[in-house]
Design a protein around this motif. Structure first.
Motif, PDB file in Angstrom:
ATOM      1  N   SER A  74       0.820  -1.206   0.000  1.00  0.00           N
ATOM      2  CA  SER A  74       0.000   0.000   0.000  1.00  0.00           C
ATOM      3  C   SER A  74       0.857   1.260   0.000  1.00  0.00           C
ATOM      4  CB  SER A  74      -0.931  -0.014   1.217  1.00  0.00           C
ATOM      5  OG  SER A  74      -1.718  -1.190   1.232  1.00  0.00           O
ATOM      6  N   PHE A  75       1.877   1.269   0.858  1.00  0.00           N
ATOM      7  CA  PHE A  75       2.834   2.372   0.894  1.00  0.00           C
ATOM      8  C   PHE A  75       4.086   1.870   1.586  1.00  0.00           C
ATOM      9  CE2 PHE A  75       0.372   2.598   4.755  1.00  0.00           C
ATOM     10  CZ  PHE A  75       1.295   2.906   5.745  1.00  0.00           C
ATOM     11  N   SER A  76       5.154   2.676   1.559  1.00  0.00           N
ATOM     12  CA  SER A  76       6.416   2.234   2.149  1.00  0.00           C
ATOM     13  C   SER A  76       7.117   3.402   2.817  1.00  0.00           C
ATOM     14  CB  SER A  76       7.322   1.620   1.078  1.00  0.00           C
ATOM     15  OG  SER A  76       7.702   2.594   0.123  1.00  0.00           O
ATOM     16  N   ASP A  77       8.025   3.063   3.737  1.00  0.00           N
ATOM     17  CA  ASP A  77       8.874   4.040   4.418  1.00  0.00           C
ATOM     18  C   ASP A  77      10.296   3.497   4.439  1.00  0.00           C
ATOM     19  OD1 ASP A  77       7.019   6.057   5.055  1.00  0.00           O
ATOM     20  OD2 ASP A  77       6.300   4.903   6.777  1.00  0.00           O
ATOM     21  N   LYS A  78      11.261   4.404   4.509  1.00  0.00           N
ATOM     22  CA  LYS A  78      12.664   4.011   4.505  1.00  0.00           C
ATOM     23  C   LYS A  78      13.411   4.799   5.573  1.00  0.00           C
ATOM     24  CE  LYS A  78      16.299   3.136   1.074  1.00  0.00           C
ATOM     25  NZ  LYS A  78      16.638   3.255  -0.366  1.00  0.00           N
ATOM     26  N   TYR A  79      14.246   4.090   6.366  1.00  0.00           N
ATOM     27  CA  TYR A  79      14.930   4.712   7.489  1.00  0.00           C
ATOM     28  C   TYR A  79      16.412   4.356   7.449  1.00  0.00           C
ATOM     29  CZ  TYR A  79      10.066   4.534   9.089  1.00  0.00           C
ATOM     30  OH  TYR A  79       8.702   4.623   9.170  1.00  0.00           O
ATOM     31  N   GLU A  80      17.270   5.351   7.596  1.00  0.00           N
ATOM     32  CA  GLU A  80      18.692   5.094   7.721  1.00  0.00           C
ATOM     33  C   GLU A  80      18.989   4.586   9.136  1.00  0.00           C
ATOM     34  OE1 GLU A  80      21.147   8.346   6.667  1.00  0.00           O
ATOM     35  OE2 GLU A  80      20.386   8.489   4.600  1.00  0.00           O
ATOM     36  N   VAL A  81      19.874   3.585   9.235  1.00  0.00           N
ATOM     37  CA  VAL A  81      20.201   2.991  10.536  1.00  0.00           C
ATOM     38  C   VAL A  81      21.694   2.752  10.635  1.00  0.00           C
ATOM     39  CG1 VAL A  81      17.949   1.869  10.836  1.00  0.00           C
ATOM     40  CG2 VAL A  81      19.787   0.667   9.633  1.00  0.00           C
ATOM     41  N   GLU A  82      22.169   2.599  11.876  1.00  0.00           N
ATOM     42  CA  GLU A  82      23.543   2.200  12.118  1.00  0.00           C
ATOM     43  C   GLU A  82      23.615   0.679  12.187  1.00  0.00           C
ATOM     44  OE1 GLU A  82      25.651   4.195  15.274  1.00  0.00           O
ATOM     45  OE2 GLU A  82      24.216   5.839  15.257  1.00  0.00           O
ATOM     46  N   VAL A  83      24.695   0.137  11.690  1.00  0.00           N
ATOM     47  CA  VAL A  83      24.890  -1.314  11.673  1.00  0.00           C
ATOM     48  C   VAL A  83      25.928  -1.692  12.738  1.00  0.00           C
ATOM     49  CG1 VAL A  83      25.626  -3.271  10.274  1.00  0.00           C
ATOM     50  CG2 VAL A  83      24.297  -1.432   9.228  1.00  0.00           C
ATOM     51  N   PRO A  84      25.675  -2.781  13.518  1.00  0.00           N
ATOM     52  CA  PRO A  84      24.514  -3.667  13.486  1.00  0.00           C
ATOM     53  C   PRO A  84      23.254  -2.978  13.992  1.00  0.00           C
ATOM     54  CG  PRO A  84      25.913  -4.215  15.343  1.00  0.00           C
ATOM     55  CD  PRO A  84      26.659  -3.198  14.555  1.00  0.00           C
ATOM     56  N   ALA A  85      22.142  -3.256  13.323  1.00  0.00           N
ATOM     57  CA  ALA A  85      20.883  -2.573  13.619  1.00  0.00           C
ATOM     58  C   ALA A  85      19.983  -3.434  14.487  1.00  0.00           C
ATOM     59  CB  ALA A  85      20.166  -2.217  12.318  1.00  0.00           C
ATOM     60  N   ARG A  86      18.972  -2.784  15.058  1.00  0.00           N
ATOM     61  CA  ARG A  86      17.953  -3.489  15.839  1.00  0.00           C
ATOM     62  C   ARG A  86      16.575  -3.076  15.325  1.00  0.00           C
ATOM     63  NH1 ARG A  86      18.473  -1.471  21.452  1.00  0.00           N
ATOM     64  NH2 ARG A  86      16.794  -2.960  21.876  1.00  0.00           N
ATOM     65  N   LEU A  87      15.706  -4.070  15.178  1.00  0.00           N
ATOM     66  CA  LEU A  87      14.364  -3.823  14.669  1.00  0.00           C
ATOM     67  C   LEU A  87      13.342  -4.450  15.604  1.00  0.00           C
ATOM     68  CD1 LEU A  87      12.331  -2.961  12.407  1.00  0.00           C
ATOM     69  CD2 LEU A  87      12.730  -5.231  11.393  1.00  0.00           C
ATOM     70  N   LYS A  88      12.343  -3.664  15.987  1.00  0.00           N
ATOM     71  CA  LYS A  88      11.235  -4.165  16.795  1.00  0.00           C
ATOM     72  C   LYS A  88       9.928  -3.836  16.088  1.00  0.00           C
ATOM     73  CE  LYS A  88       9.306  -4.106  21.496  1.00  0.00           C
ATOM     74  NZ  LYS A  88       9.460  -3.553  22.863  1.00  0.00           N
ATOM     75  N   VAL A  89       9.088  -4.853  15.905  1.00  0.00           N
ATOM     76  CA  VAL A  89       7.827  -4.654  15.186  1.00  0.00           C
ATOM     77  C   VAL A  89       6.704  -5.341  15.940  1.00  0.00           C
ATOM     78  CG1 VAL A  89       6.568  -5.020  13.026  1.00  0.00           C
ATOM     79  CG2 VAL A  89       9.021  -4.573  12.958  1.00  0.00           C
ATOM     80  N   TYR A  90       5.584  -4.634  16.060  1.00  0.00           N
ATOM     81  CA  TYR A  90       4.360  -5.224  16.601  1.00  0.00           C
ATOM     82  C   TYR A  90       3.210  -4.899  15.654  1.00  0.00           C
ATOM     83  CZ  TYR A  90       0.169  -6.068  19.321  1.00  0.00           C
ATOM     84  OH  TYR A  90      -1.056  -6.523  19.734  1.00  0.00           O
ATOM     85  N   THR A  91       2.434  -5.900  15.299  1.00  0.00           N
ATOM     86  CA  THR A  91       1.218  -5.664  14.528  1.00  0.00           C
ATOM     87  C   THR A  91       0.072  -6.478  15.118  1.00  0.00           C
ATOM     88  OG1 THR A  91       0.189  -5.698  12.328  1.00  0.00           O
ATOM     89  CG2 THR A  91       1.748  -7.468  12.816  1.00  0.00           C
ATOM     90  N   THR A  92      -1.095  -5.873  15.171  1.00  0.00           N
ATOM     91  CA  THR A  92      -2.255  -6.554  15.744  1.00  0.00           C
ATOM     92  C   THR A  92      -2.713  -7.698  14.855  1.00  0.00           C
ATOM     93  OG1 THR A  92      -2.947  -4.466  16.742  1.00  0.00           O
ATOM     94  CG2 THR A  92      -4.588  -6.225  16.635  1.00  0.00           C
ATOM     95  N   ASP A  93      -2.834  -7.430  13.559  1.00  0.00           N
ATOM     96  CA  ASP A  93      -3.309  -8.440  12.616  1.00  0.00           C
ATOM     97  C   ASP A  93      -2.471  -8.351  11.347  1.00  0.00           C
ATOM     98  OD1 ASP A  93      -6.009  -9.322  13.936  1.00  0.00           O
ATOM     99  OD2 ASP A  93      -6.049  -7.131  13.927  1.00  0.00           O
ATOM    100  N   GLY A  94      -1.752  -9.411  11.024  1.00  0.00           N
ATOM    101  CA  GLY A  94      -0.986  -9.398   9.789  1.00  0.00           C
ATOM    102  C   GLY A  94       0.307 -10.161   9.916  1.00  0.00           C
ATOM    103  N   PHE A  95       0.913 -10.504   8.772  1.00  0.00           N
ATOM    104  CA  PHE A  95       2.173 -11.229   8.770  1.00  0.00           C
ATOM    105  C   PHE A  95       3.339 -10.248   8.825  1.00  0.00           C
ATOM    106  CE2 PHE A  95       1.357 -10.634   4.185  1.00  0.00           C
ATOM    107  CZ  PHE A  95       2.570 -10.091   3.770  1.00  0.00           C
ATOM    108  N   ILE A  96       4.501 -10.766   9.223  1.00  0.00           N
ATOM    109  CA  ILE A  96       5.744  -9.997   9.221  1.00  0.00           C
ATOM    110  C   ILE A  96       6.804 -10.841   8.529  1.00  0.00           C
ATOM    111  CG2 ILE A  96       7.505  -8.838  10.584  1.00  0.00           C
ATOM    112  CD1 ILE A  96       5.485  -8.697  12.898  1.00  0.00           C
ATOM    113  N   THR A  97       7.425 -10.275   7.500  1.00  0.00           N
ATOM    114  CA  THR A  97       8.512 -10.939   6.794  1.00  0.00           C
ATOM    115  C   THR A  97       9.724 -10.020   6.787  1.00  0.00           C
ATOM    116  OG1 THR A  97       6.987 -12.148   5.343  1.00  0.00           O
ATOM    117  CG2 THR A  97       9.260 -11.944   4.604  1.00  0.00           C
ATOM    118  N   VAL A  98      10.878 -10.557   7.171  1.00  0.00           N
ATOM    119  CA  VAL A  98      12.105  -9.759   7.209  1.00  0.00           C
ATOM    120  C   VAL A  98      13.173 -10.448   6.368  1.00  0.00           C
ATOM    121  CG1 VAL A  98      13.898  -8.749   8.654  1.00  0.00           C
ATOM    122  CG2 VAL A  98      11.549  -8.885   9.507  1.00  0.00           C
ATOM    123  N   LYS A  99      13.782  -9.659   5.446  1.00  0.00           N
ATOM    124  CA  LYS A  99      14.810 -10.155   4.544  1.00  0.00           C
ATOM    125  C   LYS A  99      15.981  -9.171   4.509  1.00  0.00           C
ATOM    126  CE  LYS A  99      11.220 -12.088   1.496  1.00  0.00           C
ATOM    127  NZ  LYS A  99      10.678 -12.064   0.111  1.00  0.00           N
TER     128      LYS A  99
END
Length: 313
Positions: free
Chosen positions: A26-51
């Motif tokens: 539907s839409f997208s966002d992009k964020y610059e991060v420092e490596v090694p990075a940390r990602l935290k995601v919570y969604t009420t309803d839906g799948f999460i795929t990380v690549k």
């Protein structure tokens, strides 16, 4: 010269398309991060795929659905029904997706679901939670934690400790180099090519392991446990209340053994082994690593060298 100049641009277009079109978004966002990075995601309803992807950024593609219908809408339009909150704290990117009326009951065709397909630097540690959806992680370096209430968890090619939990779903991991803790209430657990200390537990499901190295503590109430250890470096404890156990252990390892089952098939034991109607206590190769295989209403088979003559009780 003109055709040579256009070729890299064309290839870049193909790469971008392949990343963004794995799923409609539907839409997208992009964020610059420092490596090694940390990602935290919570969604009420839906799948999460990380690549993984190249570059020091995290790019999130949001897939919004109403019922089973995909919606090509903006973040502002989604915001009427779903609240998206993003925090950036140091190396952590924290994304939260919640229904605005979480306590309101809705029929399935009117319910909004928001899923995420996320591309991160290869060196990223993730903490992912979905109340109702599958979680998939591939090709990452770092500690990984995945929790879903009603969904499956899959992880492939991870270097680092792994923790996965679901209530109603299966857990499947492959090619993991790190300690593993996998839990489900109603589902199966399958582990392939795992190197580390393994904990696996389910109430109603089977546990399978293949080409693993390290130690294993596996427990299920209703289900079978079966697998192959290429290298045993620590305790092996497999317990089921109602099911069979079939484990293969490397030859030559010294073990202190305790088996319990209706029928038991084991390799050659030391002469001092104690054999009763439904239990065997003894040692192999002079003793050493604790090995306990126990079932109340099933059979137990332990093997470590096919050339050995089995003893059956």
């Amino acid at each position: 010269m003109k055709s040579i100049f256009l070729l890299p641009v064309f290839l870049l277009g193909i790469i971008t398309y392949s990343i963004s079109q794995d799923h409609r978004y539907s839409f997208s966002d992009k964020y610059e991060v420092e490596v090694p990075a940390r990602l935290k995601v919570y969604t009420t309803d839906g799948f999460i795929t990380v690549k993984p992807s190249e570059g020091n950024y995290i790019e999130v593609f949001y897939i919004v659905e109403k019922g089973k219908n995909f919606l090509k809408i903006s973040r502002e339009e989604m915001d009427l029904n779903y609240l998206l909150e993003v925090r950036e704290v140091g190396k952590l990117l924290d994304i939260s997706l919640r229904r605005r009326n979480e306590n309101k009951w809705e029929v399935a065709r009117d319910r909004y679901n928001v899923s995420c397909e996320i591309f991160v630097p290869k060196q990223t540690s993730c903490d992912l939670t979905s109340a109702d959806g599958n979680i998939t992680l591939v090709d990452l370096i770092g500690s990984q934690k995945c929790i879903t209430i009603d969904g499956h968890v899959k992880m492939n090619n991870i270097v680092g400790p792994v923790n996965a939990s679901t209530s109603c779903g299966n857990v499947k991991v492959n090619n993991i180099k790190g300690d593993v803790d996998l839990q489900t209430t109603k589902g199966d657990i399958k582990m392939t090519v795992v190197t580390g200390n393994i904990i696996a537990g389910t109430s109603e499901g089977d546990i399978r392991f293949d080409e693993c190295e390290g130690s294993i503590a596996g427990r299920t109430s209703i289900g079978d446990i079966k697998g192959d250890l290429e290298k045993l470096t620590g305790r092996l404890k497999l317990v089921t209340r109602s099911g069979d156990i079939d484990a293969n252990i490397p030859a030559g390892v010294g073990m202190d053994m305790k088996l319990k089952g209706k029928e038991m098939t084991v390799p050659n034991l030391d002469k001092a082994a104690k054999i009763t109607e439904n239990q065997i206590y003894g040692t192999i190769n002079g003793g050493g690593i604790p090995v306990e295989l126990s079932t109340q209403n099933g059979n137990v088979k332990l093997s470590y060298d096919k050339s050995n003559k089995d003893i059956m009780n």
